[in-house]
Write a protein that holds these residues in place. Structure first.
Motif, PDB file in Angstrom:
ATOM      1  N   LEU A   1       0.935  13.306  -8.179  1.00  0.00           N
ATOM      2  CA  LEU A   1       0.259  12.077  -7.372  1.00  0.00           C
ATOM      3  C   LEU A   1       0.048  10.958  -8.228  1.00  0.00           C
ATOM      4  CD1 LEU A   1      -0.371  12.047  -4.431  1.00  0.00           C
ATOM      5  CD2 LEU A   1      -1.826  13.420  -4.611  1.00  0.00           C
ATOM      6  N   VAL A   2      -1.050  11.627  -9.211  1.00  0.00           N
ATOM      7  CA  VAL A   2      -2.037  11.047  -9.559  1.00  0.00           C
ATOM      8  C   VAL A   2      -1.348   9.527 -10.496  1.00  0.00           C
ATOM      9  CG1 VAL A   2      -3.775  10.709 -11.703  1.00  0.00           C
ATOM     10  CG2 VAL A   2      -3.668  12.677 -10.088  1.00  0.00           C
ATOM     11  N   ASP A   3      -0.035   9.270 -10.822  1.00  0.00           N
ATOM     12  CA  ASP A   3       0.166   9.173 -12.148  1.00  0.00           C
ATOM     13  C   ASP A   3       0.685   7.788 -10.164  1.00  0.00           C
ATOM     14  OD1 ASP A   3       0.106   9.574 -13.847  1.00  0.00           O
ATOM     15  OD2 ASP A   3       2.019  10.211 -13.825  1.00  0.00           O
ATOM     16  N   ARG A   4       1.848   8.273  -9.263  1.00  0.00           N
ATOM     17  CA  ARG A   4       2.313   7.309  -7.940  1.00  0.00           C
ATOM     18  C   ARG A   4       0.904   7.096  -7.509  1.00  0.00           C
ATOM     19  NH1 ARG A   4       6.829   9.540  -6.423  1.00  0.00           N
ATOM     20  NH2 ARG A   4       7.092   8.997  -4.328  1.00  0.00           N
ATOM     21  N   ALA A   5      -0.036   7.861  -7.072  1.00  0.00           N
ATOM     22  CA  ALA A   5      -0.950   6.652  -6.276  1.00  0.00           C
ATOM     23  C   ALA A   5      -2.212   6.290  -7.229  1.00  0.00           C
ATOM     24  CB  ALA A   5      -2.084   7.981  -5.445  1.00  0.00           C
TER      25      ALA A   5
ATOM     26  N   GLN B   1       1.018  -1.405  -0.136  1.00  0.00           N
ATOM     27  CA  GLN B   1       0.222   0.063   0.503  1.00  0.00           C
ATOM     28  C   GLN B   1       1.205   1.293   0.334  1.00  0.00           C
ATOM     29  OE1 GLN B   1      -2.721  -0.939   3.157  1.00  0.00           O
ATOM     30  NE2 GLN B   1      -4.169  -1.885   1.654  1.00  0.00           N
ATOM     31  N   LYS B   2       1.869   0.708  -0.346  1.00  0.00           N
ATOM     32  CA  LYS B   2       2.853   2.238  -0.535  1.00  0.00           C
ATOM     33  C   LYS B   2       4.135   2.292  -1.646  1.00  0.00           C
ATOM     34  CE  LYS B   2       4.347   2.090   3.870  1.00  0.00           C
ATOM     35  NZ  LYS B   2       5.867   1.938   5.002  1.00  0.00           N
ATOM     36  N   CYS B   3       4.165   3.338  -2.267  1.00  0.00           N
ATOM     37  CA  CYS B   3       4.902   3.605  -3.218  1.00  0.00           C
ATOM     38  C   CYS B   3       6.484   3.307  -2.858  1.00  0.00           C
ATOM     39  CB  CYS B   3       5.077   5.133  -3.647  1.00  0.00           C
ATOM     40  SG  CYS B   3       6.176   5.458  -5.394  1.00  0.00           S
ATOM     41  N   ALA B   4       7.025   2.081  -3.742  1.00  0.00           N
ATOM     42  CA  ALA B   4       8.710   1.641  -3.620  1.00  0.00           C
ATOM     43  C   ALA B   4       9.437   2.983  -2.869  1.00  0.00           C
ATOM     44  CB  ALA B   4       9.119   1.068  -4.378  1.00  0.00           C
ATOM     45  N   VAL B   5       9.414   4.257  -4.058  1.00  0.00           N
ATOM     46  CA  VAL B   5      10.288   4.914  -3.584  1.00  0.00           C
ATOM     47  C   VAL B   5       9.490   6.063  -2.629  1.00  0.00           C
ATOM     48  CG1 VAL B   5      11.322   7.575  -4.709  1.00  0.00           C
ATOM     49  CG2 VAL B   5      10.969   5.272  -5.796  1.00  0.00           C
ATOM     50  N   ASP B   6      10.444   5.559  -1.648  1.00  0.00           N
ATOM     51  CA  ASP B   6       9.664   6.823  -0.200  1.00  0.00           C
ATOM     52  C   ASP B   6      10.420   8.353  -0.299  1.00  0.00           C
ATOM     53  OD1 ASP B   6       8.128   6.734   1.693  1.00  0.00           O
ATOM     54  OD2 ASP B   6       8.965   5.763   3.016  1.00  0.00           O
ATOM     55  N   LYS B   7      10.881   8.819  -0.789  1.00  0.00           N
ATOM     56  CA  LYS B   7      11.790   9.752  -0.489  1.00  0.00           C
ATOM     57  C   LYS B   7      11.749  11.191  -0.555  1.00  0.00           C
ATOM     58  CE  LYS B   7      14.825   8.926  -3.991  1.00  0.00           C
ATOM     59  NZ  LYS B   7      15.862   8.323  -4.729  1.00  0.00           N
TER      60      LYS B   7
ATOM     61  N   MET C   1       6.352  13.444  -0.603  1.00  0.00           N
ATOM     62  CA  MET C   1       5.757  13.190   0.132  1.00  0.00           C
ATOM     63  C   MET C   1       4.974  11.639  -0.573  1.00  0.00           C
ATOM     64  SD  MET C   1       5.209  14.989   2.111  1.00  0.00           S
ATOM     65  CE  MET C   1       3.428  15.905   2.101  1.00  0.00           C
ATOM     66  N   ALA C   2       4.814  11.903  -1.621  1.00  0.00           N
ATOM     67  CA  ALA C   2       4.469  10.384  -2.377  1.00  0.00           C
ATOM     68  C   ALA C   2       2.994   9.759  -1.418  1.00  0.00           C
ATOM     69  CB  ALA C   2       4.403   9.501  -3.342  1.00  0.00           C
ATOM     70  N   ASN C   3       3.733   9.421  -0.391  1.00  0.00           N
ATOM     71  CA  ASN C   3       3.348   7.941   0.310  1.00  0.00           C
ATOM     72  C   ASN C   3       2.552   8.930   2.031  1.00  0.00           C
ATOM     73  OD1 ASN C   3       3.862   5.619  -0.842  1.00  0.00           O
ATOM     74  ND2 ASN C   3       6.063   5.583   0.066  1.00  0.00           N
ATOM     75  N   GLU C   4       2.895  10.245   2.294  1.00  0.00           N
ATOM     76  CA  GLU C   4       1.953  10.800   2.783  1.00  0.00           C
ATOM     77  C   GLU C   4       0.546  10.601   2.236  1.00  0.00           C
ATOM     78  OE1 GLU C   4       2.323  14.467   5.465  1.00  0.00           O
ATOM     79  OE2 GLU C   4       4.117  13.432   5.364  1.00  0.00           O
ATOM     80  N   TYR C   5       0.651  12.019   1.474  1.00  0.00           N
ATOM     81  CA  TYR C   5      -0.785  11.532   0.340  1.00  0.00           C
ATOM     82  C   TYR C   5      -1.541  10.175   0.171  1.00  0.00           C
ATOM     83  CZ  TYR C   5       1.547  16.108  -0.337  1.00  0.00           C
ATOM     84  OH  TYR C   5       1.981  17.182  -0.898  1.00  0.00           O
ATOM     85  N   ILE C   6      -0.466   8.851   0.106  1.00  0.00           N
ATOM     86  CA  ILE C   6      -1.805   7.725  -0.355  1.00  0.00           C
ATOM     87  C   ILE C   6      -1.348   7.260   0.961  1.00  0.00           C
ATOM     88  CG2 ILE C   6      -0.999   5.114  -0.914  1.00  0.00           C
ATOM     89  CD1 ILE C   6       0.883   6.776  -2.880  1.00  0.00           C
ATOM     90  N   ALA C   7      -1.372   7.457   2.578  1.00  0.00           N
ATOM     91  CA  ALA C   7      -1.912   7.196   3.966  1.00  0.00           C
ATOM     92  C   ALA C   7      -2.741   7.895   4.313  1.00  0.00           C
ATOM     93  CB  ALA C   7      -0.721   6.930   4.479  1.00  0.00           C
ATOM     94  N   ALA C   8      -3.153   8.702   3.335  1.00  0.00           N
ATOM     95  CA  ALA C   8      -4.393  10.359   3.682  1.00  0.00           C
ATOM     96  C   ALA C   8      -4.988   9.666   3.365  1.00  0.00           C
ATOM     97  CB  ALA C   8      -3.337  11.632   3.638  1.00  0.00           C
ATOM     98  N   MET C   9      -4.697   9.286   2.205  1.00  0.00           N
ATOM     99  CA  MET C   9      -6.228   9.070   1.277  1.00  0.00           C
ATOM    100  C   MET C   9      -7.010   7.359   1.768  1.00  0.00           C
ATOM    101  SD  MET C   9      -5.075   9.696  -2.915  1.00  0.00           S
ATOM    102  CE  MET C   9      -4.946  10.724  -3.724  1.00  0.00           C
ATOM    103  N   LEU C  10      -6.119   6.334   1.996  1.00  0.00           N
ATOM    104  CA  LEU C  10      -6.112   5.470   2.655  1.00  0.00           C
ATOM    105  C   LEU C  10      -6.913   5.667   3.856  1.00  0.00           C
ATOM    106  CD1 LEU C  10      -5.865   2.400   1.711  1.00  0.00           C
ATOM    107  CD2 LEU C  10      -3.590   2.767   2.958  1.00  0.00           C
ATOM    108  N   GLU C  11      -6.955   6.262   4.046  1.00  0.00           N
ATOM    109  CA  GLU C  11      -7.183   6.715   5.606  1.00  0.00           C
ATOM    110  C   GLU C  11      -8.489   7.195   5.425  1.00  0.00           C
ATOM    111  OE1 GLU C  11      -7.868   9.082   9.265  1.00  0.00           O
ATOM    112  OE2 GLU C  11      -6.976   9.847   8.133  1.00  0.00           O
TER     113      GLU C  11
END
Ligand SMILES: Cc1cc2nc3c(=O)[nH]c(=O)nc-3n(C[C@H](O)[C@H](O)[C@H](O)COP(=O)(O)O)c2cc1C
Length: 191
Positions: A99-103, A59-65, A67-77
């Motif tokens: 963000l659209v591409d990553r999420a 449930q994460k982007c492998a590139v964790d460098k 903000m992408a995962n912060e936005y993705i986690a917020a979407m999931l929640e």
């Protein structure tokens, strides 16, 4: 219930933020919690096509460098997601596209983990290209099995300088109707 709004504008607190906040006003009247995330000044890069999200399925982007995962986690929640973008050259902002591409890819790699969340795109333009920008946001929701409420017009407002959109009565009215429809839908889905 909670709705997050992600503002893809390079300009914090501008017209796109005003539009998202207008939607939020109606949601809050119905007791729905809201949270704004401004992308302005925050780091996000495009998808690097490593496809590791399909291997990791975490449930994460492998590139964790960035903000992408912060936005993705917020979407999931969240129960609902508002994506807002100004029109830049008749399309969404660069940051919002990243963000659209990553999420979007992380969603696909994880059995559409965002499926059946309520999603809405909100767009501002000075003059031209708003409908294309709106369509670009909707592609994210529809391919991701999210449920998209409508309003009495497409979700757009017009203005150039910060705050101008408050003078677009029709655009602001559209946001209020969108907010009310989003609240109605969220309540039906979570009854
Ligand atoms: C790089 C850039 C490109 C833009 N391209 C367009 C465009 O194609 N069509 C348009 O109507 N407005 C365009 N604009 C104007 C913005 O969409 C408009 O000022 C909008 O209100 C900005 O929203 P904000 O206050 O949330 O930043 C552009 C602005 C910038 C900075």
């Amino acid at each position: 219930m909670k709705v997050i709004g992600i503002n893809g504008s390079a300009r914090k607190g501008g017209n796109t933020a005003t539009m998202i906040n207008t939607v939020f006003g109606e949601l809050e009247k119905e007791g729905i919690q809201t949270e704004m995330m401004e992308m302005s000044g925050k780091n996000i890069r495009g998808c690097i096509a490593c496809m590791k999200c399909f291997k990791n399925k975490d449930q994460k982007c492998a590139v964790d460098k960035d903000m992408a995962n912060e936005y993705i986690a917020a979407m999931l929640e969240a129960d609902g997601i508002v994506l807002g973008s100004p029109t830049y050259f008749a399309n969404i902002s660069t940051e919002m596209k990243a963000l659209v591409d990553r999420a979007g890819m992380v969603n696909r790699a994880n059995d559409n983990m965002l499926a059946r969340k309520v999603g809405a795109g909100v767009v501002v333009a000075r003059r031209g290209g708003a409908i294309h920008t709106f369509n670009s946001l909707n592609h994210f929701f529809f391919i991701g099995e999210m449920i998209v409420p409508g309003a009495d017009y497409w979700n757009m407002g017009f203005g150039r300088e910060k705050g101008d959109v408050t003078g677009d009565d029709e655009g602001i009215g559209t946001m209020k109707i969108l907010g009310r429809n989003m609240a109605w839908l969220l309540k039906k889905l979570n009854a």
